[in-house]
Design a protein around this motif. Structure first.
Motif, PDB file in Angstrom:
ATOM      1  N   ALA A  83     -25.589  16.157 -25.840  1.00 56.64           N
ATOM      2  CA  ALA A  83     -25.399  17.322 -24.967  1.00 56.64           C
ATOM      3  C   ALA A  83     -26.552  17.440 -23.963  1.00 56.64           C
ATOM      4  O   ALA A  83     -26.331  17.748 -22.784  1.00 56.64           O
ATOM      5  N   TYR A  84     -27.771  17.196 -24.426  1.00 55.27           N
ATOM      6  CA  TYR A  84     -28.920  17.212 -23.518  1.00 55.27           C
ATOM      7  C   TYR A  84     -28.772  16.153 -22.426  1.00 55.27           C
ATOM      8  O   TYR A  84     -29.074  16.404 -21.252  1.00 55.27           O
ATOM      9  N   GLY A 125     -24.729  26.774 -31.180  1.00 54.88           N
ATOM     10  CA  GLY A 125     -24.538  26.449 -29.770  1.00 54.88           C
ATOM     11  C   GLY A 125     -23.389  27.226 -29.169  1.00 54.88           C
ATOM     12  O   GLY A 125     -23.488  27.760 -28.060  1.00 54.88           O
ATOM     13  N   GLU A 157     -32.221  13.474 -33.271  1.00 54.18           N
ATOM     14  CA  GLU A 157     -31.059  14.340 -33.452  1.00 54.18           C
ATOM     15  C   GLU A 157     -31.352  15.347 -34.566  1.00 54.18           C
ATOM     16  O   GLU A 157     -31.923  14.993 -35.601  1.00 54.18           O
ATOM     17  N   ARG A 182     -27.049  17.371 -30.644  1.00 52.19           N
ATOM     18  CA  ARG A 182     -27.831  17.989 -29.564  1.00 52.19           C
ATOM     19  C   ARG A 182     -28.229  16.957 -28.507  1.00 52.19           C
ATOM     20  O   ARG A 182     -28.204  17.250 -27.307  1.00 52.19           O
ATOM     21  N   ARG A 183     -28.621  15.777 -28.910  1.00 55.09           N
ATOM     22  CA  ARG A 183     -29.094  14.779 -27.944  1.00 55.09           C
ATOM     23  C   ARG A 183     -28.028  14.405 -26.912  1.00 55.09           C
ATOM     24  O   ARG A 183     -28.313  14.411 -25.703  1.00 55.09           O
ATOM     25  N   CYS A 209     -28.825  18.187 -35.127  1.00 56.88           N
ATOM     26  CA  CYS A 209     -27.606  18.932 -35.438  1.00 56.88           C
ATOM     27  C   CYS A 209     -27.232  18.752 -36.908  1.00 56.88           C
ATOM     28  O   CYS A 209     -27.088  17.627 -37.405  1.00 56.88           O
ATOM     29  N   SER A 211     -22.232  20.178 -28.578  1.00 49.38           N
ATOM     30  CA  SER A 211     -23.467  19.948 -29.338  1.00 49.38           C
ATOM     31  C   SER A 211     -23.303  20.292 -30.809  1.00 49.38           C
ATOM     32  O   SER A 211     -23.964  19.697 -31.667  1.00 49.38           O
ATOM     33  N   LEU A 228     -28.959  25.056 -25.922  1.00 48.51           N
ATOM     34  CA  LEU A 228     -29.360  23.997 -26.856  1.00 48.51           C
ATOM     35  C   LEU A 228     -30.692  24.311 -27.522  1.00 48.51           C
ATOM     36  O   LEU A 228     -30.918  23.931 -28.681  1.00 48.51           O
TER      37      LEU A 228
END
Length: 470
Positions: free
Chosen positions: A78-79, A403, A188, A75-76, A190, A70, A119
């Motif tokens: 990873a989610y 993260g 997103e 982040r998206r 990050c 992430s 996250l």
């Protein structure tokens, strides 16, 4: 620091904590069914507790990959990985018919759900500066600890009414709902991908609403002109970053103390079914209700500690004539951030030691139900309050890789918690709940000098890391 205004940041953090709800919900919804599962698979409750141990082992290990991913690709994505793994594991758990299947699929389930809390903390680092990070971290962990409150209650009700398989079907439906919300709504954040939010992400990393409207769903405040921010430095995915943080000065001490703290934390929640069944003859529904005060204490701590951290940060800044510019990240190189966070931890750690000893002996000293339930509230308040402060301090230490830093905390606390859960059952059977809880408190007291070490030497170690990074 971020193009999103306060309402937009609160919405994003709320969605992050909604997803983080999955991890503690998954762990705690399972506890009221421990006795029934031991009967279903013809094994002892100690063997069922081993499924908690392996769950915690994977809960510690999986975020080390998710956190590193992430911090680099966003982040998206990873989610999405977390949700898909979690969904598949719950379907398997609802359909399996063996203890071995339960053990293996609980590991996979843990791998999917555990990354969501990591996250959520990373999301806060993307959006909030250090002077306001305490409150946002409290909001981010609120959903996680709401799972502590309602997870056992939901599990107890479902198990009593529809059987233990209904618990996992419920998780299938809930996770699918959260998955769809994230696909459709969440942008997103990050900083390595979108900077302060003003740089468009990769085309495959745009939310559905972003595609449909041709713009971000959440818009920057039009009344504030914000120049495009450069991305944070892009780094290769470092799967050893978590281990490097664990063995770093300062952070390593904080992580070790957090591990001891959470080892005791997990022993208490794992033994609630045994204690309340033995002393009060409760069924799974009633045991689920017993977790409610504990979870409410966790929720209260997340909010109160967050506010206290922001207040203490501003108090120390005023005392040192340290300037705080709203909406801009503060230079912490000359600010005693260790002192600001640890001052909040110390009274909470003391409260936790006193409470856990009183809780252990309460089952022997009185037949009152109210006494252990009240103590569970204060136990949850003290332990989670301290954990929230430590989580914030780790993000302060590593703002460019939150993260990975959160994953390091997750790894050590879960692995130490796994060992403690495997150990507490036989220990309590041998010496009783009172002396077992005294042993937990002694471990916390003996590890407390780690806080003084970080308070005294932390600023110098932080400066060493800064110079080395440059």
């Amino acid at each position: 620091y971020s193009i999103f205004n306060r309402k937009e940041r609160l919405l994003l953090v709320f969605l992050g904590t909604f997803a983080a709800f999955l991890s503690p919900l998954t762990a705690n919804v399972y506890y009221p069914a421990i006795v029934e599962l031991s009967h279903e698979f013809h094994v002892s409750t100690d063997l069922i507790n081993l499924t908690i141990t392996v769950y915690l082992i994977l809960q510690g290990l999986a975020p080390t990959f998710i956190g590193s991913i992430s911090d680099v690709i966003g982040r998206r994505p990873a989610y999405m990985i977390c949700f898909m793994v979690y969904f598949a594991a719950n379907v398997g758990l609802a359909l399996q018919n063996s203890f071995a299947g339960l053990m293996v699929l609980r590991c996979i389930q843990s791998a999917g759900s555990s990354g969501t809390l990591t996250l959520a903390n990373a999301l806060v680092a993307d959006l909030a500066t250090s002077s306001e990070r305490g409150s946002y971290m409290g909001y981010a962990t609120l959903g996680a600890f709401f799972g502590q409150a309602v997870g056992p209650l939901i599990g107890g009700l479902l198990n009593a009414a529809l059987g233990w398989r209904s618990i996992f079907w419920f998780l299938v439906i809930f996770s699918a709902t959260v998955f769809l919300i994230f696909i459709i709504v969440v942008p997103e954040t990050c900083r390595a991908v979108v900077g302060n939010g003003s740089i468009p992400p990769q085309k495959w990393n745009i939310s559905v609403l972003g595609y449909l409207t041709g713009r971000r769903f959440l818009q920057p405040n039009p009344s504030i002109p914000v120049p495009e921010s450069p991305r944070a430095p892009r780094r290769p995915i470092n799967l050893l970053g978590t281990v490097q943080i664990m063995f770093s000065k300062g952070a390593g001490c904080i992580l070790l103390y957090t591990g001891f703290l959470f080892g005791g934390f997990y022993t208490q929640i794992a033994m609630v079914p045994v204690n309340f069944t033995e002393h009060f003859g409760f069924n799974s529904r009633q045991i689920g209700l017993c977790y409610l005060p504990f979870g409410l204490g966790c929720m209260a701590a997340a909010l109160a500690t967050g506010k206290a951290m922001d207040w203490n940060f501003q108090r120390i800044a005023k005392k040192l004539n340290y300037p705080i510019v709203p909406g801009q990240q503060n230079d912490l190189s000359k600010f005693p951030i260790e002192m600001a966070r640890i001052q909040i931890v110390i009274p909470l750690a003391f409260l936790g030691c006193v409470t856990v000893v009183m809780y252990g002996w309460m089952f022997h000293l009185t037949k009152s139900l109210a006494a252990p339930l009240v103590l569970l509230f204060f136990l949850g308040f003290s332990l989670i309050g301290a954990f929230t402060a430590f989580s914030t301090l780790l993000v302060d230490f590593y703002p460019d890789s939150p993260g990975t830093a959160t994953a390091a905390a997750n790894l050590l606390r879960c692995w130490m918690g796994a060992g403690a859960v495997a150990f507490i059952g036989p220990l309590q059977a041998k010496i009783g709940s009172g002396f077992a809880c005294v042993a937990v408190a002694i471990c916390w007291i003996l590890s407390s000098p780690l806080l003084w070490i970080v308070w005294k030497h932390g600023p110098a170690w932080r400066e060493e890391r800064r110079i080395k990074a440059e």
